[in-house]
Design a protein around this motif. Structure first.
Motif, short mmCIF file in Angstrom:
data_model
loop_
_atom_site.label_atom_id
_atom_site.label_comp_id
_atom_site.label_asym_id
_atom_site.label_seq_id
_atom_site.Cartn_x
_atom_site.Cartn_y
_atom_site.Cartn_z
N ILE A 1 -13.84 -1.00 -3.07
CA ILE A 1 -13.53 -1.44 -1.72
C ILE A 1 -14.56 -2.43 -1.19
CG2 ILE A 1 -13.17 -0.65 0.65
CD1 ILE A 1 -10.94 0.10 -1.39
N ARG B 1 -3.39 5.25 -6.47
CA ARG B 1 -4.04 5.47 -5.17
C ARG B 1 -5.11 4.41 -4.92
NH1 ARG B 1 -3.91 11.95 -5.05
NH2 ARG B 1 -1.74 12.08 -4.40
N ALA B 2 -5.85 4.06 -5.96
CA ALA B 2 -6.85 3.00 -5.83
C ALA B 2 -6.17 1.69 -5.48
CB ALA B 2 -7.67 2.87 -7.12
N SER C 1 -3.35 1.39 -3.89
CA SER C 1 -2.91 1.52 -2.50
C SER C 1 -4.05 1.17 -1.53
CB SER C 1 -2.42 2.95 -2.24
OG SER C 1 -2.10 3.14 -0.88
N GLU C 2 -5.23 1.69 -1.82
CA GLU C 2 -6.39 1.39 -0.98
C GLU C 2 -6.75 -0.09 -1.03
OE1 GLU C 2 -9.51 4.06 -2.18
OE2 GLU C 2 -8.26 5.83 -1.80
N GLU C 3 -6.63 -0.68 -2.20
CA GLU C 3 -6.94 -2.10 -2.35
C GLU C 3 -5.98 -2.97 -1.51
OE1 GLU C 3 -6.51 -5.16 -5.95
OE2 GLU C 3 -8.05 -3.63 -6.31
N SER D 1 0.83 -1.20 0.00
CA SER D 1 0.00 0.00 0.00
C SER D 1 0.87 1.25 0.00
CB SER D 1 -0.94 -0.01 1.21
OG SER D 1 -1.67 1.20 1.27
N PRO E 1 -11.86 2.66 -7.08
CA PRO E 1 -11.61 1.60 -6.11
C PRO E 1 -12.91 0.89 -5.78
CG PRO E 1 -11.15 3.77 -5.16
CD PRO E 1 -11.58 3.98 -6.57
N GLN F 1 -4.64 -2.12 1.27
CA GLN F 1 -5.07 -2.01 2.66
C GLN F 1 -6.24 -2.95 2.94
OE1 GLN F 1 -5.66 2.09 3.91
NE2 GLN F 1 -3.92 2.73 2.68
#
Length: 165
Positions: A160, A39-40, A42-44, A16, A158, A46
């Motif tokens: 999520i 950034r998407a 990175s969130e994935e 991430s 993203p 997490q």
């Protein structure tokens, strides 16, 4: 198993941070689509860490997050960043395969459904990034080609909720 699952949590969080760093560097190059894609991602990562954490907690142990060094991302071109992303995904994939091998040797059947999901996910991740690399190699130094790819990558949202199921 507790040790290797805890190490995987740390590796997902490290991933991430790597993606976040690359997003910063791409943002500095005025490439908003690639920035958004990173950034998407990175969130994935997490969300992936959270999946491992929840599995551990559900099994009665709390994983300990290890040290995460500041990400070192070399290169300056988008192609460099996506090649670095692929290398990191390959590292994560091998780690998951090693966890699978450990689970098999220890007879830990409970973790296999989670690991099977991650194996499928990693195949998708590597294929997606490989495709982006291929496109970047095709356009080379073409500004209009690079901007076209940037525009296409900017449409990523993203997902999520789907990832956390």
């Amino acid at each position: 198993m507790q040790k290797v699952l805890g190490e995987q949590v740390t590796l997902e969080l490290e991933a991430s941070m790597v993606y976040l760093q690359m997003s910063i560097q791409l943002d500095d190059q005025d490439l908003p689509g690639m920035t958004r894609w990173m950034r998407a991602q990175s969130e994935e990562e997490q969300v992936h860490a959270a999946k491992f954490i929840q599995h551990c907690v559900d099994r009665g142990f709390a994983p300990q997050i290890g040290d995460i060094a500041a990400p070192k991302v070399s290169g300056s071109r988008p192609l460099d960043f996506f090649k670095a992303a692929l290398a990191h995904e390959e590292k994560v994939s091998e780690s998951i395969r090693n966890i699978y091998r450990t689970a098999q040797s220890e007879g830990d059947l409970d973790v296999l459904p989670l690991l099977n999901w991650f194996i499928d996910e990693q195949v998708e991740e590597e294929a997606s990034i490989s495709e982006i690399i291929g496109r970047l190699e095709i356009v080379g130094d073409s500004g209009s080609g690079l901007l076209s790819i940037d525009n296409a990558l900017g449409s990523r949202h993203p997902d999520i909720t789907a990832e956390s199921e």
